[in-house]
Design a protein around this motif. Structure first.
Motif, short mmCIF file in Angstrom:
data_model
loop_
_atom_site.label_atom_id
_atom_site.label_comp_id
_atom_site.label_asym_id
_atom_site.label_seq_id
_atom_site.Cartn_x
_atom_site.Cartn_y
_atom_site.Cartn_z
N TYR A 9 -4.47 13.97 29.95
CA TYR A 9 -4.04 15.59 30.82
C TYR A 9 -3.40 15.33 32.09
CZ TYR A 9 -8.67 16.10 28.57
OH TYR A 9 -9.61 16.57 28.17
N ASN A 10 -1.96 15.97 31.77
CA ASN A 10 -1.15 16.37 32.47
C ASN A 10 -0.77 17.10 34.00
OD1 ASN A 10 1.69 15.94 33.61
ND2 ASN A 10 2.64 17.75 32.54
N GLU A 11 -0.57 15.74 34.97
CA GLU A 11 -1.29 16.42 36.52
C GLU A 11 -0.32 16.59 37.08
OE1 GLU A 11 -3.92 16.82 38.19
OE2 GLU A 11 -5.94 16.54 36.90
N SER A 12 1.32 16.23 37.34
CA SER A 12 2.35 16.18 37.18
C SER A 12 3.41 16.87 36.53
CB SER A 12 3.18 14.78 38.23
OG SER A 12 2.18 14.72 39.08
N PRO A 13 4.10 17.49 36.40
CA PRO A 13 5.73 17.67 35.44
C PRO A 13 6.51 16.36 35.39
CG PRO A 13 5.94 18.57 37.86
CD PRO A 13 4.39 18.31 37.55
N GLY A 14 7.22 16.33 34.15
CA GLY A 14 8.21 15.74 34.00
C GLY A 14 7.91 14.02 33.84
N VAL A 15 6.71 13.87 33.55
CA VAL A 15 5.86 12.11 32.82
C VAL A 15 6.33 12.30 31.92
CG1 VAL A 15 4.07 11.36 32.96
CG2 VAL A 15 3.91 12.61 35.03
N VAL A 16 6.71 10.76 31.15
CA VAL A 16 6.59 10.74 29.60
C VAL A 16 5.97 9.26 29.50
CG1 VAL A 16 8.65 10.53 28.00
CG2 VAL A 16 9.19 11.51 29.78
N ILE A 17 5.07 9.54 28.70
CA ILE A 17 4.46 8.52 27.98
C ILE A 17 5.07 7.43 26.84
CG2 ILE A 17 2.69 7.83 26.88
CD1 ILE A 17 1.87 8.78 29.78
N ASP A 18 5.34 7.11 26.69
CA ASP A 18 6.14 5.95 25.53
C ASP A 18 5.42 5.31 24.41
OD1 ASP A 18 8.51 5.09 24.36
OD2 ASP A 18 8.53 3.22 25.02
N LYS A 19 4.47 4.41 25.38
CA LYS A 19 3.05 3.89 24.22
C LYS A 19 2.20 3.62 25.07
CE LYS A 19 6.05 0.53 22.60
NZ LYS A 19 6.30 -0.70 22.33
N PHE A 20 1.24 3.20 24.37
CA PHE A 20 -0.30 2.53 24.80
C PHE A 20 -0.36 1.11 24.73
CE2 PHE A 20 -1.85 7.04 26.35
CZ PHE A 20 -1.87 6.64 27.39
N VAL A 21 -0.23 0.71 25.50
CA VAL A 21 -0.28 -1.44 25.16
C VAL A 21 -2.47 -1.30 25.82
CG1 VAL A 21 0.55 -3.67 24.98
CG2 VAL A 21 1.97 -1.68 25.75
N ILE A 22 -2.67 -2.21 24.78
CA ILE A 22 -3.99 -1.96 24.89
C ILE A 22 -4.67 -3.23 24.24
CG2 ILE A 22 -6.90 -1.40 24.16
CD1 ILE A 22 -5.72 1.31 23.24
N THR A 23 -5.17 -4.43 25.34
CA THR A 23 -5.53 -5.70 24.86
C THR A 23 -6.77 -5.92 25.02
OG1 THR A 23 -5.03 -6.87 27.10
CG2 THR A 23 -2.80 -6.97 25.71
N THR A 24 -6.84 -7.07 23.83
CA THR A 24 -8.58 -7.48 23.96
C THR A 24 -8.27 -8.85 23.92
OG1 THR A 24 -8.12 -7.89 21.56
CG2 THR A 24 -9.32 -5.42 22.01
N GLY A 25 -7.42 -9.49 24.80
CA GLY A 25 -7.23 -11.42 24.52
C GLY A 25 -6.79 -10.98 25.88
N VAL A 26 -4.94 -12.41 25.45
CA VAL A 26 -4.21 -12.80 26.22
C VAL A 26 -3.11 -12.19 26.16
CG1 VAL A 26 -2.96 -14.53 27.14
CG2 VAL A 26 -5.73 -15.03 26.32
N LYS A 27 -2.67 -11.26 27.26
CA LYS A 27 -1.27 -10.69 26.64
C LYS A 27 0.07 -11.51 26.04
CE LYS A 27 2.37 -7.10 28.33
NZ LYS A 27 2.60 -6.00 29.88
N LYS A 28 0.88 -11.03 25.59
CA LYS A 28 1.64 -12.00 24.84
C LYS A 28 2.41 -11.16 25.40
CE LYS A 28 -0.20 -13.48 19.74
NZ LYS A 28 -0.03 -13.32 18.04
N GLU A 29 3.85 -11.93 25.53
CA GLU A 29 5.43 -12.30 25.95
C GLU A 29 6.57 -11.18 24.52
OE1 GLU A 29 7.18 -14.60 27.54
OE2 GLU A 29 5.75 -14.80 29.87
N SER A 30 6.76 -9.58 25.43
CA SER A 30 7.51 -9.07 24.37
C SER A 30 8.33 -8.14 25.93
CB SER A 30 6.96 -8.54 23.58
OG SER A 30 7.59 -7.94 22.81
N TYR A 31 9.09 -8.35 24.79
CA TYR A 31 10.72 -7.83 25.76
C TYR A 31 10.62 -6.30 25.80
CZ TYR A 31 15.57 -6.13 27.60
OH TYR A 31 16.68 -5.80 28.17
N TYR A 32 10.35 -5.93 24.48
CA TYR A 32 10.38 -4.44 23.97
C TYR A 32 9.11 -3.87 24.03
CZ TYR A 32 14.75 -4.22 23.25
OH TYR A 32 16.29 -4.23 22.85
N GLY A 33 7.78 -4.72 24.14
CA GLY A 33 6.13 -4.38 24.19
C GLY A 33 6.04 -4.40 22.93
#
Length: 419
Positions: A9-33
């Motif tokens: 739900y947009n609360e403020s103008p100008g917000v851009v969502i690129d991606k969601f990263v959801i983890t179920t364990g240890v987050k792996k390192e990555s340059y681009y996600g």
């Protein structure tokens, strides 16, 4: 487990969502996600997250910081009397807000100093400042200097600890934003929690378009619902506070120009000399129309009763950037022959009629004024209060009707006025 749904739900103008990263364990390192995950509808190929490489940890160049600010000026609220600082480095000690007024040539007209002790524990600090005043002021600059500075002493270091804020005096008011039927005020309301307030939205012509009382809580004025058109002023009065929070906004185009408005005359003919000829970029006469040097106008020959015309066509179409307007003014004197009409027409480069006026100063029958091809008069309308020359045919400046056509690209409107 199972299918899950995430809603945004947009609360403020100008917000851009690129991606969601959801983890179920240890987050792996990555340059681009993480890559896009498996989807039963359109992404049915399982992707493997590549192993992250080890980036260089050492400085590889001779990098020197030019300025490391301790604070950032977050806001200068209504009337520039309150200045809010963001403490970027947990700095503490005495600091001074300096407000200086300058004229168009850069000469300082007045200055005020407001020192205050800042704690490292405060992420935000509000300075209640004394505002300088002077006639012919063009701009005001807000500076944050280290130490207590109010008079000349040997202890003054005049060290800047934040980027300065410089604004035009005419623009030293707040501008709310508007998007999708909501007004988003700029003013922070943290200091007013629990207090009663009244929010009013006024139109440019002085009408109240919205009024509501609220107890200020978190998010009370994060956005205000409003469905209207044009320029408006939002006012919030907090009970017990002296100042009224005032912000302006435009529901059509809410862009504040970086420079003051300017005007440029592209073509002007005051009829003092004969500029008629043939071809483009000059007035071209048709039929029995002639230039009258004595009365400084275009008129019919003494023998003619109709059929004359004057036309101005330009090789290069007149254009305007977004936010600019085109204004066309023409003086017309209506003749005293009751059966004749005078036409006033403006066309664009494609030949479309932007404005078309078909008026007889004496007739009581059907008159016509069209803007954008849409008739503005009903079928019973007589001439709209326009003076004529009279039966004597003597020229008089008061007998002329001034047609003013304004093409406003920001508002997407064409306005025709006569007087």
């Amino acid at each position: 487990a199972g299918m899950h749904t995430i809603r945004l739900y947009n609360e403020s103008p100008g917000v851009v969502i690129d991606k969601f990263v959801i983890t179920t364990g240890v987050k792996k390192e990555s340059y681009y996600g993480a890559p896009e995950s498996y989807n039963t509808e359109y992404n049915r190929i399982l992707s493997v997250l590549p192993e992250a490489s080890n980036p260089a940890r050492k400085q590889t160049g001779n990098i020197t910081a030019l300025f490391n600010p301790e604070f950032l000026i977050a806001a200068a609220a209504p009337g520039m009397s309150d200045v809010t600082l963001v403490n970027l480095t947990k700095a503490d000690g005495v600091y001074t807000v300096v407000m200086a007024l300058y004229d168009d040539d850069g000469n300082m007209l007045d200055v005020k100093f407001t020192p205050k002790n800042i704690s490292a524990d405060d992420a935000f600090t509000v300075f209640e400042c004394s505002k300088p005043s002077a006639e012919n002021a063009a701009e005001i600059q807000i500076m944050i200097l280290k130490g207590e500075i109010s008079e000349v002493t040997e202890d003054n270091t005049y060290e800047a600890v934040a980027p300065a804020m410089t604004v035009s005096v005419s623009d030293s008011k707040l501008f709310a934003s508007y998007d999708n039927c909501y007004v988003y005020p700029m003013t922070r309301m943290n200091d007013y929690y629990g207090k009663e307030s009244v929010c009013v939205i006024e139109s440019d012509d002085g009408e109240i378009k919205y009024i509501r009382q609220n107890t200020v809580e978190e998010g009370t004025y994060s956005k205000v619902p409003f469905n209207g058109n044009g320029k408006h002023t939002l006012k919030i009065k907090i009970a017990g506070e002296e100042d009224i929070i005032t912000e302006t906004f435009n529901t059509i185009v809410n862009i504040r120009p970086d420079t003051d408005p300017t005007s440029e005359t592209l073509y002007n003919w005051d009829f003092s000399t004969d500029q008629t000829s043939t071809g483009a970029n000059v007035p071209v006469l048709g039929g029995p129309a002639v230039y009258d040097e004595t009365n400084k106008c275009i008129r019919l020959t003494s023998e003619a009763k109709s059929g004359g015309s004057v036309t101005a066509t330009f090789d290069d179409p007149i254009s305007a950037a977004h936010g600019e307007t085109i204004i066309i003014k023409t003086d017309i004197a209506y003749g005293h022959l009751s059966g004749k009409y005078t036409d006033y027409i403006i066309k664009d480069s494609a030949g479309n009629e932007l404005v078309s006026s078909h008026i007889n100063a004496y007739a009581t029958g059907v008159q016509s004024i069209k803007v954008g091809g849409v008739e503005q008069l009903d079928g019973s309308a007589s001439r709209p209060g326009m003076p004529s020359l009279g039966t004597g045919g003597t020229f008089n400046a008061k007998m002329f009707v001034t047609y003013t056509t304004e093409i406003n690209f920001a508002a997407d409107t064409i306005t025709l006025t006569t007087h």
